[in-house]
Design a protein around this motif. Structure first.
Motif, short mmCIF file in Angstrom:
data_model
loop_
_atom_site.label_atom_id
_atom_site.label_comp_id
_atom_site.label_asym_id
_atom_site.label_seq_id
_atom_site.Cartn_x
_atom_site.Cartn_y
_atom_site.Cartn_z
N MET A 85 0.83 -1.21 0.00
CA MET A 85 0.00 0.00 0.00
C MET A 85 0.86 1.26 0.00
N ASN A 86 1.90 1.26 0.83
CA ASN A 86 2.75 2.45 0.89
C ASN A 86 3.48 2.68 -0.43
N ALA A 87 4.02 1.59 -0.98
CA ALA A 87 4.81 1.73 -2.21
C ALA A 87 3.91 2.28 -3.32
N PHE B 250 13.69 11.31 3.07
CA PHE B 250 13.37 10.73 4.37
C PHE B 250 14.14 11.46 5.47
N VAL B 251 13.59 11.37 6.67
CA VAL B 251 14.37 11.80 7.81
C VAL B 251 14.57 10.63 8.76
N CYS B 252 13.59 9.73 8.79
CA CYS B 252 13.67 8.59 9.71
C CYS B 252 14.46 7.47 9.03
N PRO B 253 15.61 7.12 9.59
CA PRO B 253 16.44 6.10 8.94
C PRO B 253 15.74 4.74 8.84
N GLU B 254 14.96 4.39 9.85
CA GLU B 254 14.22 3.12 9.79
C GLU B 254 13.30 3.10 8.59
N THR B 255 12.58 4.22 8.42
CA THR B 255 11.62 4.30 7.33
C THR B 255 12.32 4.23 5.99
N MET B 256 13.43 4.94 5.88
CA MET B 256 14.15 4.94 4.61
C MET B 256 14.67 3.54 4.30
N HIS B 257 15.23 2.90 5.32
CA HIS B 257 15.73 1.52 5.13
C HIS B 257 14.57 0.62 4.68
N THR B 258 13.41 0.80 5.29
CA THR B 258 12.27 -0.05 4.97
C THR B 258 11.80 0.17 3.53
N TYR B 259 11.68 1.43 3.16
CA TYR B 259 11.23 1.72 1.78
C TYR B 259 12.29 1.30 0.77
N ARG B 260 13.52 1.67 1.04
CA ARG B 260 14.56 1.48 0.03
C ARG B 260 14.99 0.02 -0.09
N ASP B 261 15.19 -0.62 1.06
CA ASP B 261 15.79 -1.96 1.02
C ASP B 261 14.77 -3.09 1.13
N LEU B 262 13.66 -2.85 1.85
CA LEU B 262 12.75 -3.97 2.11
C LEU B 262 11.57 -4.02 1.14
N TYR B 263 11.00 -2.88 0.84
CA TYR B 263 9.81 -2.90 -0.02
C TYR B 263 10.05 -3.60 -1.36
N PRO B 264 11.13 -3.23 -2.06
CA PRO B 264 11.30 -3.89 -3.36
C PRO B 264 11.39 -5.41 -3.23
N VAL B 265 12.02 -5.88 -2.16
CA VAL B 265 12.16 -7.33 -2.00
C VAL B 265 10.81 -7.95 -1.71
N VAL B 266 10.07 -7.31 -0.80
CA VAL B 266 8.82 -7.92 -0.35
C VAL B 266 7.72 -7.78 -1.41
N THR B 267 7.67 -6.65 -2.10
CA THR B 267 6.60 -6.47 -3.09
C THR B 267 7.00 -7.04 -4.44
N GLY B 268 8.29 -7.31 -4.61
CA GLY B 268 8.74 -7.90 -5.86
C GLY B 268 8.83 -6.91 -7.00
N GLU B 269 8.70 -5.62 -6.69
CA GLU B 269 8.92 -4.65 -7.78
C GLU B 269 9.69 -3.45 -7.25
N LEU C 115 10.86 0.19 -6.21
CA LEU C 115 10.06 1.26 -5.61
C LEU C 115 9.73 2.32 -6.66
N GLY C 116 10.68 2.57 -7.55
CA GLY C 116 10.41 3.51 -8.63
C GLY C 116 10.76 4.95 -8.30
N LEU C 117 11.20 5.20 -7.08
CA LEU C 117 11.62 6.55 -6.72
C LEU C 117 13.03 6.48 -6.15
N GLU C 118 13.76 7.51 -6.39
CA GLU C 118 15.09 7.59 -5.78
C GLU C 118 14.91 7.92 -4.29
#
Ligand SMILES: Cc1cc2nc3c(=O)[nH]c(=O)nc-3n(C[C@H](O)[C@H](O)[C@H](O)COP(=O)(O)OP(=O)(O)OC[C@H]3O[C@@H](n4cnc5c(N)ncnc54)[C@H](O)[C@@H]3O)c2cc1C
Ligand code: SF4
Ligand code: SF4
Ligand code: SF4
Ligand code: SF4
Lengths: 577, 849
Positions: A389-391, A404-423, A425-428
């Protein structure tokens, strides 16, 4: 879709309200309200069969986690009742009961549920009629609201299991030989854990355990032995080993491992395994943070996490190609009200910085919690929902770049979302501090000491696990701090080998965790610093909590170390050139 | 695949060109269960019997055994065979064996061919007997097609220069040089440092016997220095090596030492010099002057000036040394010079470098003074070292009371280090622990932190037990961190004792990091000089890990010592003697036969366009494009890569034993395969074919999709071959060769790259899917890459539909003229009038004078 549908945030539609039978969980205190309900019974007073009563000794036992937990599992309403103010059998226990209800209402609304689903009513032992009337009226309210939108989805069984499973402070000494065999699904999880983390490579050097800050304080948790047990095929032992919930997911062991075993990920997968075997553990603060995230992980709910953006004259532009992802930890203030810390400050100051750099970002209005804490506690289902949903929502903003300002959030979006959603993120993805260093290099901005910084003494920088080991941002924050002319001193453990603040993914706040936090503050003090800057608002929170609870008595010196958010530190000192 | 569809007709070229009709024997090998375990060899043999011109086919348990070879000889005689195919292992292993067999029976050995049904089939399809068997049949059919067209060849011999070049003057290089020199050969030793000796010169004592290292090495060093047959080139570098087995030419750069051979190493100059620099030999633990001798026993015993430290060559700037030298040996105007030498063989003995522990941040090496490496330890306990043999803490120059050793630093690690075990460091630490005992008794506490103690050699376990008996404590577990205790420089170690499963925190006064070895930092340079290959860990790859352990894949080049892999002195010396013996065999014989695979020109077809000469990496073709004389190949210079044959647009230049017809025969049979995921694979002999063999030896499983056609070099692969395969209906084609800088024929694979890129462009234009043609650089060590590539390609092949194949055929038929057609036309034209005759006459006249 058939039956009742209702968006809690919007229009209620009761198509065939007639069939709807509300289910209400009612928490009562032993002395007044439960007795009041008894009295209603003895007096044969009639009220709807909608409630299921949970008896507590005092309404002070209430925790917002119970309320939100009940809603999460599908209750249509939660009712709390206790003795009238002044009548509490435990002097003023009911005051904290009231606070719990208020917090729960606030959080439920933030998560997109209607706050009216939660109701508080003082009922004395003699007020049987009041009890019956309250149930009657509340049932009618709920009837009007319709069924709990979450109740429409099957409840994740592991969540139910969790609620019934061992609580952090009840963790008992574990007798490995008594562990039952793991189930077939469990074995599958374990096999995947081995493959994906390369745990089979372990050559038993012991470096992970030697470096693990948890093992140093809680030796029962032993990272290497977890891997070895897996290798020896002691699956059942692993599934039932409750020490795994002590891991901070800090990543130090991964840094140390010579053969690239991804031990934190291994432990994370063990947590999924434990959950699937019904051996989950409720997180700290009654698991409220995880519950909140899970509430927000349902597509029926439309959480609103933008309250921080309303203050401080921030400028946004919906057409911008930059979107700001706040990772706003809104719930914190509600949960731990006695720590003096404004969690809105970090995202607000980040946008202030952006505005100063000439960037007016898109406000990410549909942002949900990143799910970071769910991921690291092994809740793959809810995390998967949040990730997609977030992606998707992020892409829908049309921006090209996410700041981002929150490192956890950035790590989650940048490193985890692509792996988990399989696509992709599409944004730098960039951290706001990277934009600051860029602007410094281009001499567009400068950092100046504040007048009252003079004579404040040295600063130390705490590399939070996500900012350092996961995002690899070690130099930028240091460069920015030094730019002001402040004296930067290093703690003994720094950069890739920095110790954690002591709480990972809000799982445990146990003695080991508190010792670790204290040790970090002592390190800062010993390095000669009286200010500690950290990029992570969770770290800030935990350090401050340490100081206001046990830090002061044990080592008074650590109390003097002022904890400062990196974003706030920068925003206050940044000037345009 | 029918012939009409090829777009070429088999016409006259297709027929076996020798007078006699081919009589082929096919010998299918079980190789015990190695082949028979996953290939139905009997059905392969039965199938072979049905192929054209095959008069005998059968299977045997071990074809390479004596009875196996005797059967081949008997069958040749009994059935009057004039062609033989053995379907067994890799030709890289047994082609010489079977060529010998058929030769003994009176056949020409060039009319022999192998089908590799082991490395390329049974071993990589262990669980697919049906697919493996089908593939084996295809491979045999391809071999039969080629053998039918093979012609008898005569081999030529080339002279072998009886001088050897040894690169690297460590103990291995010294030993190899001495062995060769004592056998009467001339040897040039090139050493990049000012003195020979290598690592062994720096070590104090040697395990397992605890001899003094320099005491046993120094006599060998001076023997090498004084040997009439040995020329030392110290402080030198090999700049280039050209040529081929028996006839290499090396350019050697002598860097200026600024001190002539008149130096008697009296040291007056150094006394006069006032410029100081860290002493490299003592790893910076001591200083030396700008003019210095690396160590007392250095060979040559000659001073040298380090110009980075010297105040300058201008005598006005300083020149104190020059004034001090009575022999006038200081020459500040000296220049670098390059000498050229001709050698027949080359021995690579470039050794290793020691792992740089600064890469491991948690140990703070280079930052905490009392964290040292084992190499520094060697210098500290050495009587000739900076402290005259006293082990002291660099922080306070006092003897430590507690010392910890940490093993496997930089070894057995995927991060900050290398995955392999460095072989010597366990024993070295054990030796060091005993040295400490010897000097300081049991009062000095020694703890060794390890994961495994590898004491596998003769006498090693004894030494380990002695150390334990001496009270050295071996603790299983590798420290997670070292932190310095403020004020006193003590070092605090945090470690999990993995035997007890308990984390210990202990303080030491000194920590010694047992650093591993890594490939010499300039190994890459040497690799390119000689077109060698290196394994993924950086060490030089041998021609065969078991049977040719000291031969490099490049003929005439040998390997020894740590350059080949980490090892101790004994093993280095053993290997050095082996390499010397191997080189000696070549030079003793004085000549080698070169394979009859060189290029020949068909003057009738040559148009003197000069294309072949342009691509020949050896400049072995002479052609006068203006005078229109046909091309001419200088046989001695031709290395047999076949790049010219692939380039010629008129089919006028052939490579013997790898002719167009022969290879096209293989292509036609390969594309007749039933495999729907067929990957027609071209592989060069040295890298990719060897890489495919390596995948087989390592039992890397992959779909039975590949049909490999071996050429000497990927430069042999013509555009024709690739298009012919597609025109025949191949779903995919893979062209593979050595990595661009590793070509065994200098840079012939650049042509491969150009051709494939050209084909891709055409495919784009024609509308053929580009990914159906792949180019992969696969080195001899990259079995895994071969496996990956084939697996990926076979997936692509599966996506190619019959319709797509049909379209491809049409496209090629419409757009491309094959060489064979052009040749046929040229021949027809010539039958009428002979326009080439005049040129031919001219050429003859020229060659005659
Ligand atoms: C700390 C340590 C302790 C050891 N202790 C022992 C021991 O006790 N017992 C034992 O048996 N073994 C021991 N060893 C192993 C031993 O050092 C090696 O086995 C031995 O040195 C290998 O000899 P080598 O000639 O192959 O390589 P090296 O000794 O490394 O010599 C290679 C030589 O080649 C030169 N060279 C490199 N590249 C070029 C180039 N491109 N051109 C020209 N010259 C070049 C180098 O300068 C060097 O002189 C120890 C090793 C180490 C690191
Ligand atoms: S992630 Fe951190 S807490 Fe968890 S095992 Fe590794 S070092 Fe210990
Ligand atoms: S650090 Fe890695 S290799 Fe060492 S014990 Fe831990 S998991 Fe195993
Ligand atoms: S020899 Fe011993 S210390 Fe050296 S890498 Fe091998 S196991 Fe480690
Ligand atoms: S290109 Fe190769 S085969 Fe042709 S002449 Fe040159 S070396 Fe010989």
């Amino acid at each position: 879709m058939t039956g009742n549908t209702r968006n809690d945030a919007g229009e209620a539609i009761a198509e065939d309200g007639g069939d709807f039978k509300p289910l209400i969980v009612a928490f009562t205190c032993n002395w007044c309200s439960y007795a009041g309900a008894d009295f209603a019974g003895i007096s044969r007073m009639q009220y709807p069969a909608s409630i299921r009563v949970v008896r507590l000794m005092c309404s002070g036992r209430m925790h917002p986690g119970f309320i939100l937990g009940a809603l999460e599992m599908g209750a249509d309403g939660v009712m709390v009742s206790g003795c009238h103010p002044g009548d509490c059998h435990y002097t003023f226990g009911n005051k904290s009961g009231q606070e719990a209800v208020e917090t729960a209402i606030e959080m439920a609304e933030m998560a997109g549920l209607n706050g009216d689903r939660i109701h508080l009513q003082w009922v004395s032992a003699s007020e049987g009629a009041l009890f019956a009337r309250t149930v009657d009226e509340f049932t009618r309210t709920i009837n009007g609201l319709g069924p709990n939108p979450l109740g429409r989805e099957p409840v994740d069984p592991s969540v139910v299991e969790m609620a019934c499973s061992i609580h952090e402070d009840m963790t008992v000494a574990f007798e490995p030989s008594q562990a039952p065999e793991a189930t077939r699904e469990g074995l599958e999880v374990l096999r995947e854990a081995f493959d994906s983390t390369h745990a089979y490579r372990c050559i038993e050097c012991g470096k992970c355990t030697g470096i693990c800050p948890v093992n140093a304080r809680y030796p029962a948790f032993h990272p290497r032995k977890l891997v070895i047990k897996g290798m020896y095929g002691l699956d059942g032992e692993l599934a039932y080993d409750h020490t795994i919930w002590a891991c901070l997911e800090c990543g130090l062991c991964r840094e140390a491992c010579r053969v690239d075993v991804d031990l934190p990920e291994f432990v994370r997968r063990l947590r999924s395994l434990a959950r699937s075997e019904g051996q989950g553990e409720v997180g700290t603060h009654g698991g409220l943070i995880h519950t909140f995230d899970r509430l927000c992980s349902h597509s029926h709910n439309e959480p609103d996490l933008t309250s921080w953006s309303k203050e401080g004259r921030l400028r946004f532009d919906p057409r911008s190609d930059t979107v700001f992802v706040s990772g706003y930890a809104g719930a914190l203030e509600q949960i731990i009200p006695d720590v003096e810390y404004d969690t809105k400050a970090s995202p607000r100051d980040a946008v202030r910085i952006l505005n100063m750099l000439g960037v007016r970002p898109v406000l990410f209005e549909t942002e949900r919690p990143s799910g970071h804490d769910l991921y690291y506690t092994g809740d793959n289902n809810a995390f998967g929902r949040l990730a997609s949903m977030n992606a998707e929502a992020l892409r829908a903003t049309g921006a090209k770049r996410a700041v981002f300002v929150c490192p956890e959030t950035m790590h989650t979006y940048r490193d985890l979302y692509p792996v988990v959603t399989g696509e992709p993120l599409g944004l730098e993805c960039v951290h706001v501090i990277e934009l600051v260093t860029e602007a410094l290099a281009e001499e567009k901005v400068a950092l100046r000491m504040l007048p009252n910084d003079q004579g404040l003494g040295a600063i130390t920088y705490h590399d939070s696990c996500r900012m350092g080991r996961m995002l690899g941002l070690y130099d930028e924050p240091r460069q920015v701090i030094e730019e002001t002319g402040d004296e930067l001193v290093e703690m003994v453990h720094n950069r890739g080998y920095a110790d954690c603040c002591g709480v990972g993914a809000w799982q445990r706040c146990d003695p080991a965790s508190r010792q670790l936090r204290l040790a970090r503050l002592v390190e800062a003090h010993e390095a000669g610093a009286n200010r500690l800057v950290t990029p992570c608002s969770r770290c800030t929170f935990h350090f401050k909590c340490q100081q206001c609870h046990d830090g002061a008595e044990e080592t008074p010196s650590t109390e003097d170390v002022e904890i400062i958010d990196l974003a706030t530190y920068v925003a206050e000192r940044l000037v345009k050139l | 695949m029918t012939e009409e569809e090829n777009g070429t007709s088999e016409g006259e070229e297709g027929k076996a060109p020798t007078e006699e009709a081919p009589r082929i024997g096919v010998f299918v090998c079980d190789c015990g269960l190695n082949i028979a375990g996953s290939v139905d060899t009997q059905s392969v043999a039965d199938y072979a019997g049905t192929l054209p011109d095959v008069v005998w086919a059968g299977r045997q348990k071990y074809t390479c055994s004596d009875p196996g070879q005797m059967l081949i000889e008997d069958m040749i005689e009994e059935h009057d065979l004039n062609r033989v195919v053995v379907a067994s292992c890799s030709p890289r292993l047994h082609e010489p064996t079977f060529r010998g067999t058929v030769e003994r029976a009176g056949m020409n050995k060039y009319q022999f061919e192998m089908a590799n049904i082991r490395e390329h089939c049974s071993w990589i399809h262990l669980y697919d007997k049906e697919g493996g068997t089908d593939k084996a049949k295809d491979l045999v059919r391809m071999a039969v097609a080629k053998v039918r067209l093979l012609e008898p060849q005569e081999e030529t011999k080339v002279r072998v220069e009886t001088t050897a070049l040894v690169i690297g003057g460590g103990v291995a290089g010294i030993q190899a040089a001495l062995d060769l020199a004592d056998s009467g050969f001339k040897v040039h030793v090139v050493e990049k440092e000012p003195s020979i000796g290598g690592k062994m010169a720096q070590i104090d004592k040697t395990f397992p016997t605890m001899d003094c290292s320099i005491c046993i090495l120094a006599p060998k060093m001076s023997e090498a220095g004084n040997h009439p047959n040995i020329t030392l080139h110290t402080y030198s570098e090999v700049q280039s090596i050209d040529g081929y087995i028996g006839n290499f030419t090396a350019k050697i750069l002598h860097k200026a030492r600024y001190v002539t051979t008149d130096c008697t190493s009296c040291g007056d100059c150094a006394d006069a010099c006032e410029q100081l620099a860290p002493n490299e030999f003592d790893i910076g633990l001591a200083t030396r002057k700008a003019i210095y001798i690396p160590f007392a026993q250095a060979v040559p015993s000659q001073y040298i000036i380090d110009m980075n430290t010297c105040l300058g060559t201008e005598p006005i700037a300083c020149g104190k040394c020059k004034d001090a030298c009575e022999r006038e040996a200081v020459d500040l105007e000296m220049n670098d010079e390059v000498v050229e030498i001709d050698v027949g063989t080359v021995i690579v003995a470039t050794g290793v470098d020691v792992y740089d522990a600064t890469a491991i941040p948690e140990y703070h090496y280079g930052e905490y003074p009392d964290v040292i490496t084992t190499m520094e330890f060697e210098r500290l306990v050495n009587a000739g070292g900076p402290t005259s043999g006293h082990l002291v803490r660099p922080s306070n120059m006092k003897t430590p009371k507690t010392v910890a050793f940490i093993q496997c630093v930089g070894s057995r690690s995927l991060k900050n280090g290398h995955p392999y075990c460095s072989n010597v460091c366990c024993m070295n630490t054990i030796k060091d622990s005993l040295l400490i005992r010897e000097h300081y008794g049991r009062d000095l506490k020694i703890d060794v932190y390890y994961m495994d103690i590898r004491a596998f050699g003769k006498g090693f376990e004894d030494l380990y037990n002695r150390s334990k008996a001496e009270g050295v404590r071996f603790i299983r577990g590798i420290p997670a961190s070292i932190t310095e205790v403020p004020d006193n420089h003590d070092l605090r170690i945090v470690v999990e004792d993995t035997s007890l499963g308990r984390v210990l925190t202990r303080d030491y006064e000194m920590v010694v990091l047992s650093v591993g070895m890594e490939a010499a930092h300039d190994a890459e340079k040497v690799q390119h000089l000689l077109t060698l290959s290196r394994t993924s860990d950086g060490f030089f790859l041998e021609a065969h890990p078991k049977l040719k352990p000291v031969d490099a894949p490049t003929q005439g080049v040998f390997l020894c010592g740590c350059a080949e892999g980490p090892k101790d002195i004994k093993d280095s010396v053993t290997q050095a003697s082996a390499a010397a013996a191997r080189a000696g065999i070549l030079m003793g014989a004085g000549e080698v036969t070169v394979e009859a695979i060189t290029a020949v020109v068909d003057e009738d077809l040559c148009t003197s366009c000069g294309l072949c000469a342009k691509v020949c990496p050896y400049h072995a073709i002479e052609v006068d494009t203006k005078a229109k004389t046909p091309a001419h190949v200088i046989e001695a210079a031709c290395a047999g890569c076949g790049t010219c044959a692939a380039e010629c647009a008129f089919g006028a230049i052939h490579q013997r034993h790898f002719t167009d017809q022969q290879i096209e025969g293989q292509i036609d049979q390969a594309t007749a395969s039933k495999a729907e995921d067929l990957v027609l694979t071209f592989a060069c002999n040295w890298c990719s074919y060897a890489g495919a063999d390596f995948a087989g030896v390592s039992r890397m499983q992959m779909p039975p999709a590949a049909r490999v056609i071996r050429t000497m070099c990927s430069g042999r692969i013509s555009v024709d071959f690739v298009l012919r395969a597609f025109a025949n209906g191949a779903p995919t084609v893979l062209v593979s060769g050595c990595h661009l800088t590793d070509c065994h024929y200098i840079n012939a694979n650049q042509q491969t790259l150009k051709r494939v890129e050209k084909l891709w462009k055409r495919f784009d234009k024609w509308g053929i899917r580009k990914e159906r043609l792949a180019l992969a650089w696969v080195s001899a060590a990259e079995g895994a890459k071969f496996q990956e590539t084939i697996t990926k390609m076979s997936e692509i092949a599966k996506t190619v539909t019959a319709k797509e194949i049909k379209e491809t055929k049409d496209i090629i038929a419409r757009n491309y003229k094959f060489k064979a057609e052009k040749m046929a036309r040229a021949r027809a034209k010539k039958a009428g009038a002979d326009p080439g005759a005049a040129n031919k006459a001219k050429a003859k006249a020229k060659n005659g004078t």
